[in-house]
Design an enzyme around this catalytic site. Sequence first.
Site, mmCIF file in Angstrom:
data_model
loop_
_atom_site.group_PDB
_atom_site.id
_atom_site.type_symbol
_atom_site.label_atom_id
_atom_site.label_comp_id
_atom_site.label_asym_id
_atom_site.label_seq_id
_atom_site.Cartn_x
_atom_site.Cartn_y
_atom_site.Cartn_z
ATOM 1 N N SER A 57 34.149 21.646 38.977
ATOM 2 C CA SER A 57 32.846 22.169 39.388
ATOM 3 C C SER A 57 32.879 23.682 39.273
ATOM 4 O O SER A 57 33.924 24.311 39.480
ATOM 5 C CB SER A 57 32.536 21.780 40.829
ATOM 6 O OG SER A 57 31.388 22.460 41.310
ATOM 7 N N TYR A 93 34.555 20.677 50.018
ATOM 8 C CA TYR A 93 34.289 20.150 48.682
ATOM 9 C C TYR A 93 34.744 21.120 47.597
ATOM 10 O O TYR A 93 35.471 20.735 46.668
ATOM 11 C CB TYR A 93 32.797 19.859 48.515
ATOM 12 C CG TYR A 93 32.398 19.576 47.087
ATOM 13 C CD1 TYR A 93 32.734 18.374 46.477
ATOM 14 C CD2 TYR A 93 31.707 20.530 46.337
ATOM 15 C CE1 TYR A 93 32.396 18.123 45.150
ATOM 16 C CE2 TYR A 93 31.357 20.279 45.023
ATOM 17 C CZ TYR A 93 31.707 19.082 44.433
ATOM 18 O OH TYR A 93 31.372 18.845 43.121
#
Length: 269
Positions: free
Chosen positions: A134, A147
Amino acid sequence: MSKTVLITGASSGMGEEAVFQYVERGWNVVATMRDTSKANPHFAALNEVLVLRMDVTDAPSIERAVSTAIDHFGSVDAVMNNAGYGQLGGLEEVTPQQIRAQYETNVIGPVLVIQAVLPHMRERRSGQILNVGSMGGHVSLPTMAVYTSSKSAVQNLTEGLAKEVGPLGIHVTLVEPAGYTTNFGSNAQPVANRLPDYDPAYSAMAEFAATSVRGDLAKSMAAVVEITGTDAPPLHLAVGAFGLDLVRGRFEELMAEYEEWEHVTRTTG
């Protein structure tokens, strides 16, 4: 003969879209997911698609899926580690159990899949591993620290792996997406007890999400397919231009901060 890709987390979002993009470009696809009843109904009409159960937190299910995939298609030429979810909450609010669960799925899961498929790729001296990281792995966000830290771990694991298996003829790519209109948000796990002191952090995250430019999911997954199986794929592939701009700004801020305090750093050498 058509090449075969195994995709984790193929029941929705990027994984689901990737199935169709790979098939369109002549690949066989092993679409894996925890609950096969959630597979897109159109998968059943595609002879190139084999739907298998795989829970990336369950090593035996991984071993079974990889073995079945090789038996069915003859080889696994690429793996797309896509399965994952987001844990929400301020760091003080998130429980140790939630942190462990996040890392079990987002970090340990891909490692287990890689370990299951590498013997096959090493024997053939070919293959490609695509780990979905990400842009948040570079830019941490309020209420998303758990996360994004898991995606930072994926980034470093990917870069180290590339150096280990490159001499064996195996390519490794870190796919770094930004935001998309998927069910990522609805699948994200909230905290049980929110603390009012962190309301500004939640507001900042909501404002960031509202102003983010969403990427084109189909075009992004098509780009991933186009670099799969090529002779010299990139180690890092950003998909979603907004994320690239965000990370470029973060790197500029980072270097500026290092330079500001370099006079102190130089005293420590």
